[in-house]
Design an enzyme around this catalytic site. Structure first.
Site, PDB file in Angstrom:
ATOM      1  N   HIS A  19      30.174   5.312   1.543  1.00 42.39           N
ATOM      2  CA  HIS A  19      30.504   6.462   0.693  1.00 42.39           C
ATOM      3  C   HIS A  19      31.797   6.187  -0.088  1.00 42.39           C
ATOM      4  CE1 HIS A  19      28.321   9.009   3.932  1.00 42.39           C
ATOM      5  NE2 HIS A  19      27.551   9.031   2.852  1.00 42.39           N
ATOM      6  N   ARG A  92      21.132   2.437  -1.847  1.00 43.69           N
ATOM      7  CA  ARG A  92      21.479   1.241  -1.070  1.00 43.69           C
ATOM      8  C   ARG A  92      20.354   0.217  -1.104  1.00 43.69           C
ATOM      9  NH1 ARG A  92      22.525   4.933   4.022  1.00 43.69           N
ATOM     10  NH2 ARG A  92      20.642   5.708   3.009  1.00 43.69           N
TER      11      ARG A  92
END
Ligand code: PNS
Length: 160
Positions: A19, A92
């Site tokens: 993050h 991702r």
């Protein structure tokens, strides 16, 4: 140049280095970035909203243009309220894409004034998720490489 306000929404239970990587990238290209935690009444979180806000505020202190907030209800309504132009989401791996695409399409249908922007974290963070970090911590594994020190400390305190 336009003044672009981006919202980076999520559960952040807890915030991970993945993050943070995205926050750093977002803070570079947007004028302001609001990292906003969903108040999700369906999920049983590990950390309360207040704890997650505290951790996020601490780890985002280096960026003057990053703010931490929480929201409930529809993300597009919150974006309208904040007068945000962009929703920032991280991808991702290909496995993230289907869900993210559906959410982006739906959010566009609900509010055509907000653009979803996808960013890709450094490859070294591509396998990190909050849920995996919680599980490793719960089972006694090392999470040092996956979360900032303050989060590691709080996870250990919460789980032990
Ligand atoms: O970190 P997460 O759990 O993947 O984040 C998901 C989040 C918070 C971005 C998503 O669940 C969301 O936006 N929820 C708010 C409710 C909403 O707007 N739902 C419609 C999405 S199409």
């Amino acid at each position: 140049m336009k003044n672009v306000l981006a919202i980076y929404p999520g559960s952040f239970d807890p915030v991970t280095n993945g993050h943070l990587d995205l926050i750093e990238r977002g803070a570079k290209i947007f004028d302001r970035l609001v990292v906003s935690i969903l108040r999700n009444f369906d999920k049983e979180p590990l950390f309360t909203i207040d704890e997650r806000v505290e951790m996020l505020r601490e780890v985002t202190r280096p960026w003057a243009n990053v703010e931490v907030d929480a929201f409930s209800g529809l993300l597009v309504d919150y974006a309208r309220l904040r007068e945000a132009n962009v929703i920032l989401r991280g991808i991702r791996a290909v496995s993230d894409y289907e869900y993210e695409l559906q959410m982006a399409m739906m959010n566009r249908k609900l509010n055509k004034n907000v653009e979803t922007v996808f960013m890709v974290p450094a490859v070294s963070y591509s396998y990190i998720s909050s849920s995996v970090v919680r599980e490793i911590a719960r089972l006694g594994g090392s999470i040092t490489d996956f979360v900032p020190p303050v989060v590691e400390e709080r996870l250990r305190a919460k789980i032990l």
